[in-house]
Every structure is written in structure tokens, then in C-alpha cells.
Design a protein around this motif. Structure first.
Motif, PDB file in Angstrom:
ATOM      1  N   GLU A  97       0.806  -1.208   0.000  1.00 51.72           N
ATOM      2  CA  GLU A  97       0.000   0.000   0.000  1.00 51.72           C
ATOM      3  C   GLU A  97       0.847   1.268   0.000  1.00 51.72           C
ATOM      4  OE1 GLU A  97      -2.465  -0.386   3.401  1.00 51.72           O
ATOM      5  OE2 GLU A  97      -3.851  -1.813   2.472  1.00 51.72           O
ATOM      6  N   ASN A  98       2.143   1.135   0.264  1.00 52.38           N
ATOM      7  CA  ASN A  98       3.021   2.301   0.268  1.00 52.38           C
ATOM      8  C   ASN A  98       3.590   2.609  -1.114  1.00 52.38           C
ATOM      9  OD1 ASN A  98       4.569  -0.138   0.429  1.00 52.38           O
ATOM     10  ND2 ASN A  98       6.369   1.104   0.893  1.00 52.38           N
ATOM     11  N   VAL A  99       3.199   1.839  -2.118  1.00 53.64           N
ATOM     12  CA  VAL A  99       3.701   2.021  -3.489  1.00 53.64           C
ATOM     13  C   VAL A  99       2.529   2.418  -4.377  1.00 53.64           C
ATOM     14  CG1 VAL A  99       4.880   0.942  -5.431  1.00 53.64           C
ATOM     15  CG2 VAL A  99       5.516   0.323  -3.099  1.00 53.64           C
ATOM     16  N   TRP A 100       2.765   3.414  -5.244  1.00 53.94           N
ATOM     17  CA  TRP A 100       1.729   3.894  -6.153  1.00 53.94           C
ATOM     18  C   TRP A 100       2.286   3.975  -7.569  1.00 53.94           C
ATOM     19  CZ3 TRP A 100      -3.258   4.616  -6.819  1.00 53.94           C
ATOM     20  CH2 TRP A 100      -3.700   5.458  -7.835  1.00 53.94           C
ATOM     21  N   ARG A 101       1.530   3.439  -8.511  1.00 54.21           N
ATOM     22  CA  ARG A 101       1.887   3.520  -9.924  1.00 54.21           C
ATOM     23  C   ARG A 101       0.649   3.955 -10.696  1.00 54.21           C
ATOM     24  NH1 ARG A 101       5.870   3.253  -7.620  1.00 54.21           N
ATOM     25  NH2 ARG A 101       7.675   1.866  -7.910  1.00 54.21           N
ATOM     26  N   THR A 104      -1.014   3.916 -17.764  1.00 55.88           N
ATOM     27  CA  THR A 104      -1.621   2.744 -18.406  1.00 55.88           C
ATOM     28  C   THR A 104      -1.411   1.478 -17.595  1.00 55.88           C
ATOM     29  OG1 THR A 104      -1.206   3.773 -20.546  1.00 55.88           O
ATOM     30  CG2 THR A 104      -1.735   1.423 -20.540  1.00 55.88           C
ATOM     31  N   LEU A 105      -0.232   1.319 -16.989  1.00 59.74           N
ATOM     32  CA  LEU A 105       0.084   0.120 -16.217  1.00 59.74           C
ATOM     33  C   LEU A 105      -0.117   0.330 -14.724  1.00 59.74           C
ATOM     34  CD1 LEU A 105       3.363  -0.941 -18.079  1.00 59.74           C
ATOM     35  CD2 LEU A 105       1.023  -1.714 -18.502  1.00 59.74           C
ATOM     36  N   GLY A 106      -0.800   1.393 -14.345  1.00 63.18           N
ATOM     37  CA  GLY A 106      -0.971   1.707 -12.941  1.00 63.18           C
ATOM     38  C   GLY A 106      -2.216   1.108 -12.343  1.00 63.18           C
ATOM     39  N   GLY A 111      -4.963   5.063 -18.415  1.00 59.28           N
ATOM     40  CA  GLY A 111      -4.609   6.364 -18.950  1.00 59.28           C
ATOM     41  C   GLY A 111      -4.712   7.509 -17.974  1.00 59.28           C
ATOM     42  N   SER A 112      -5.228   7.276 -16.772  1.00 56.22           N
ATOM     43  CA  SER A 112      -5.385   8.349 -15.799  1.00 56.22           C
ATOM     44  C   SER A 112      -4.145   8.423 -14.899  1.00 56.22           C
ATOM     45  CB  SER A 112      -6.634   8.131 -14.945  1.00 56.22           C
ATOM     46  OG  SER A 112      -6.497   6.970 -14.145  1.00 56.22           O
ATOM     47  N   VAL A 113      -3.951   9.594 -14.305  1.00 57.50           N
ATOM     48  CA  VAL A 113      -2.866   9.808 -13.337  1.00 57.50           C
ATOM     49  C   VAL A 113      -3.528  10.311 -12.060  1.00 57.50           C
ATOM     50  CG1 VAL A 113      -0.597  10.815 -12.953  1.00 57.50           C
ATOM     51  CG2 VAL A 113      -1.395  10.453 -15.281  1.00 57.50           C
ATOM     52  N   ALA A 335       5.017   6.869  -7.024  1.00 59.19           N
ATOM     53  CA  ALA A 335       5.279   7.364  -5.671  1.00 59.19           C
ATOM     54  C   ALA A 335       5.517   6.173  -4.760  1.00 59.19           C
ATOM     55  CB  ALA A 335       4.113   8.203  -5.152  1.00 59.19           C
ATOM     56  N   GLU A 336       6.384   6.371  -3.787  1.00 59.42           N
ATOM     57  CA  GLU A 336       6.690   5.309  -2.839  1.00 59.42           C
ATOM     58  C   GLU A 336       7.012   5.935  -1.485  1.00 59.42           C
ATOM     59  OE1 GLU A 336       9.664   1.445  -2.262  1.00 59.42           O
ATOM     60  OE2 GLU A 336       9.699   2.642  -4.098  1.00 59.42           O
TER      61      GLU A 336
END
Length: 510
Positions: A97-101, A104-106, A111-113, A335-336
């Protein structure tokens, strides 16, 4: 009459007290004292039944519980609090849960950020006030709140008379007291953000103000070019933001909760009140103020998570290009969160929380050095969060503080400690001022320092902590929750009390 007698002494401020709920036993609140008494009752029953092994186990458990709750460090954090944080950090790392991507591959929509963490569910809308000025509204479903952000341009205190500064401080105190009567206001806050100035901004302003080419003087143009070339060195950009968070709850009627306010209802109710609120802010010395639109909020959040995006926005403005963003495109690509830092895109941030306000009396310039820009930081953000106490509750609250102070004085009747005597004086003065019509509020603060990923993190954090010491503030890194603390430090109206494992109302009574 001497000159020293004619000169007026500078005004001082103080008497900040940390709310405490005392139980019968020292170091415990009402709930903690009740738990210990329950353990004692169970222990007595076991002894009566001669269950010695069970009684020994209960005694050991009670002693350990008492030590975990009462053993606190210099920041007021108990051993139980630290264990809960460690367990929560281990759990979040185990679940990634401390990692965010993003992208497209998130994790978000293709396609969203999207924004990570506790900002993931926040929604953005826009309305217009009574004068037709658009303003953005942030809706947080977790808190059931609507937040409006106002951007201000304070001029500072350079070359300003002391009387004017005292008047600004007095008006700020009046403004905060008036916020307790603002309908539906849950909390409000101020964010001061500093970052190195972009030399392109001065060039844009000079080019905008230049006259026709045929009327230009050669000497004047040479002076302007020299100014554009040399002045931006070491200059900084200082911005101030005020945010107001209103509850979507209508309250209760005859003990039954009513329906929540919808967005359109809030816009219709708050739109006519916004110009008056902005005018009240300007009277405190905040300078020119205007509510931030939805596009301005999108740009601000995007720059907060990626400081390099600021230069791109300014270049687009210089070329006259209109950049339109969507709220779902304002987050970081990656983000991490680590135990004591937070990495987002090309930046690394560290966030502290305020654990102790200045002791004793201070002057109005106490925060000057702490809020001043730092050359080794990409940005420094300091957010003060205020929670006004409703007028109908201030009397009971100050009376409770006086009773608590008296209880601490009676713990050692022969020789009370200096801290207990100071708290007694502060509680008595606060009660007198409240009886004369003064307001009451709880406050907290966060500080976030952001640096480039290749900069020295240790030197940057040491500089921030040393500046906090000059302001007589005690800061503590938000260990295990750097991503949430970073979001709470943004002027978006988040209240970390709503995101704790143990509700704040329960932990305060332990």
C-alpha cells in the motif's frame, strides 16, 4: 522622561496549552483509568477464588498495559502509539500500500494519473460566487466535507511600522474568533509555501510592460536587461493559501440525522458568502486575495507532486498557450513511501508534525526564520490547521482546563512543579479572556520539505529542524505515514484525525 520610558514595549503572545483529560491516576485519562480499575476488580475476584496463576497473568497484563500507555517520549507519544504505528507500517508494506503507480500500467483507470492515498477519493467541482468569480470546491467523501481554497499575496513585514503589524495580528485574532460562528465550518487553515523563483517570470513581466520598440531608450533597455539577468539569482517565490472546510452534515433534528448537503446545495449557500469571507481575510494583512478556480487547484496539486512541472507551466504561459487539466491527471506517475520520507516522481519529501507549541511569551516575528525560504530545498510548505470550538462549548472547555490544572497542583501540595504552576496561570487567564468574549480553538501544524532526488536529504532535514528550533517549535517526523502527511500538508482541507486506526476521541481519553 527617558527614551526607554516613552518607547512602547513590543506585544507578546502565548498561553498555548495542550488539551489533556486527566483521570484519577497520573498519566492516564478517564478511559485508561477505567480500564485499570476493571483490571483491579478482575484481579480481586481471582484472588478471592484462589486462582493464583490467572491472577498473576492478569497482574502482569495490567502492569504492561499501564507502562505502554503512560511511558511517553519528549513528543508525547506513548509506547502503545509507537507499536500501533509499527504494526500499521508492516501491514501496509506487506500489502504494497506504500507504493503507487499510475498511467496505463498503474492502479487507476487506464490512462489516468490519479492522486494516491487519502486523496484518491477527493472530487473537484467548480462554482461561482455572488460577483461571478469562479471557485473550486473539493469534496472529500471520507470526511463528508467541502473545501474552498483562497490564494493570497501577503506583502510581509519589511518596512512596516510595528503598530500596523500589531493591528494585523489583532485582526487575525478577530478573524479566527469569528470563524467559530461561521455556519457549518469544521476547520480552516493557512499554508505558506516558498520555492526558488523562476527567472522566466521576471522576463515575462518586463516584456509585458515594455513600450513600443520605437519609443525605447537604449540606456533604459540596458538597465532592464541587466535587471532581468541578475535579479533572479537567489530570489524566491512566496505564496500563501487559506482553505476553509465545511461539513456536509446538516446536523440532527429531534435526535435523527438529516440528509447530507449535495454539491449544488453547498454552492448555492456558500457562493453569496464567499466575497465577504475573502474581504475578512484581506483585512488581516493577507494582501490581494482571490478564490482559486478548479484549474488553479489542478495546477497547484500537479506542481506539488512534481516540482519540475512548474517550469513547464510557466513556459506555456510565456508562449500564450492555454493548459487545461483534469483532476484525474494531477497525480504522480510513481510514488513510494518509506519509513521517514516520501518519493514522488523526481522529488523526495519529508513531513514533520508539530508536537509542542512555543513555551512562554513570544513576539509576532517568532516564525520569520522558520517560514523563510531555503536555498537547498525545491519547496518548503508549512500548514497550520485550526479547529474552532463552538461558542456554546468554550465555557465548559476552559472550566475543564482550570479543574485539570488545579488537580495537577494538588498532586504535590507541599511543592508544586513550575510546569503545574504555569499551566494553572495559563488556564486561569484563558478562562478570564473567554468570559470577556474571546474565542477558543485547537490547532496543529505540518511542515513538508521537498528536494530533488539527487540532493542531500540529511542536510535539508537538519536545516528545517534547526529553523524550527529558532521558532521554539518541537517537530517530529511522521514516521510510517509520510504519504498521508504529505497530502495533509497540502491546502486541501484534509484532517488526519479522520484517518487514524484508533479514533482521536478515544485515544485522547486513554
Amino acid at each position: 522622561m527617558s527614551a526607554e520610558e516613552t518607547e512602547s514595549k513590543p506585544r507578546t503572545y502565548g498561553n498555548w496549552m495542550k488539551p489533556e483529560e486527566k483521570g484519577i491516576l497520573p498519566g492516564l485519562g478517564p478511559l485508561g483509568t477505567g480500564i485499570i480499575f476493571m483490571v483491579c476488580i478482575v484481579l480481586v475476584l481471582l484472588v478471592i477464588k484462589t486462582e493464583w496463576i490467572a491472577a498473576a497473568c492478569v497482574t502482569l497484563a495490567g502492569v504492561m498495559l499501564l507502562w505502554l500507555v503512560t511511558h511517553r517520549d519528549q513528543h508525547g507519544k506513548s509506547a502503545a502509539d509507537k507499536i500501533i504505528v509499527r504494526v500499521g507500517w508492516w501491514r501496509s508494506r506487506r500489502k504494497k500500500e506504500n507504493v503507487w503507480r499510475a498511467g496505463t500500467l498503474g492502479y487507476g483507470r487506464p490512462g489516468s494519473v490519479m492522486l494516491p492515498g487519502i486523496l484518491g477519493q477527493v472530487e473537484l467541482a467548480e462554482g461561482t460566487d455572488a460577483t461571478g468569480v469562479p471557485f473550486g470546491v473539493l469534496f472529500c467523501p471520507r470526511q463528508d466535507t467541502y473545501t474552498v481554497v483562497v490564494n493570497s499575496s501577503p506583502s510581509g513585514e519589511d518596512l512596516v511600522d510595528r503598530d500596523q503589524i500589531d493591528r494585523w495580528v489583532a485582526m487575525w485574532g478577530v478573524f479566527k474568533a469569528d470563524m467559530a460562528d461561521e455556519q457549518g465550518l469544521q476547520h480552516f487553515g493557512v499554508t505558506i509555501e516558498t520555492r526558488p523563483e523562476n527567472p522566466l517570470q521576471l522576463k515575462q513581466e518586463v516584456d509585458r510592460l515594455r513600450g513600443p520598440r520605437e519609443e525605447e531608450d537604449e540606456f533604459s533597455m540596458s538597465v532592464l536587461q541587466e535587471i532581468v539577468r541578475t535579479y533572479p539569482r537567489g530570489s524566491t517565490d512566496v505564496q500563501a493559501y487559506l482553505f476553509f472546510t465545511f461539513s456536509a452534515d446538516r446536523g440532527k433534528r429531534k435526535g435523527v440525522s438529516t440528509k447530507k448537503k449535495r454539491l449544488q446545495e453547498f454552492l448555492q449557500e456558500f457562493g453569496p458568502r464567499l466575497p465577504y469571507l475573502v474581504q475578512k481575510v484581506q483585512e488581516t494583512g493577507a494582501g490581494a486575495c482571490h478564490p482559486m478556480s478548479a484549474q488553479e487547484l489542478c495546477r497547484y496539486v500537479r506542481i506539488a507532486y512534481d516540482s519540475q512541472a512548474k517550469d513547464l507551466f510557466e513556459e506555456a504561459d510565456a508562449l500564450g498557450q492555454d493548459v487545461t487539466m483534469d483532476w484525474s491527471q494531477c497525480g504522480p506517475m510513481a510514488a513510494e513511501a518509506s519509513w521517514d520520507s516520501y518519493r514522488h516522481d523526481g522529488d523526495v519529501s519529508v513531513t514533520w508534525e508539530l508536537t509542542q507549541a512555543p513555551r512562554g511569551a513570544v513576539q509576532s516575528s517568532i516564525l520569520r526564520r522558520f517560514l523563510s525560504p531555503q536555498a537547498n530545498l525545491s519547496s518548503k510548505r508549512v500548514t497550520w490547521l485550526f479547529r474552532p470550538v463552538p461558542p456554546e462549548k468554550t465555557g465548559d472547555l476552559v472550566d475543564s482546563d482550570v479543574i485539570t490544572a488545579q488537580y495537577q497542583m494538588t498532586l504535590n501540595k507541599s511543592k508544586p512543579t513550575a510546569r503545574a504552576m504555569r499551566r494553572m496561570r495559563a488556564a486561569t487567564q484563558t478562562a478570564e479572556e473567554e468570559a470577556n468574549g474571546a474565542g477558543l480553538e485547537n490547532f496543529s501544524a505540518f511542515c513538508t520539505a521537498t528536494i530533488a532526488k539527487d540532493a542531500d536529504l540529511h542536510d535539508a532535514t537538519a536545516a528545517v529542524e534547526s529553523l524550527a528550533a529558532t521558532a521554539r517549535l518541537r517537530l517530529r517526523k511522521v514516521y510510517g505515514s509520510q504519504d498521508s502527511a504529505f497530502a495533509a500538508c497540502l491546502p486541501l482541507g484534509l484532517d488526519t484525525r479522520r484517518y487514524t486506526v484508533i479514533p482521536a476521541e478515544v485515544s485522547e481519553k486513554l
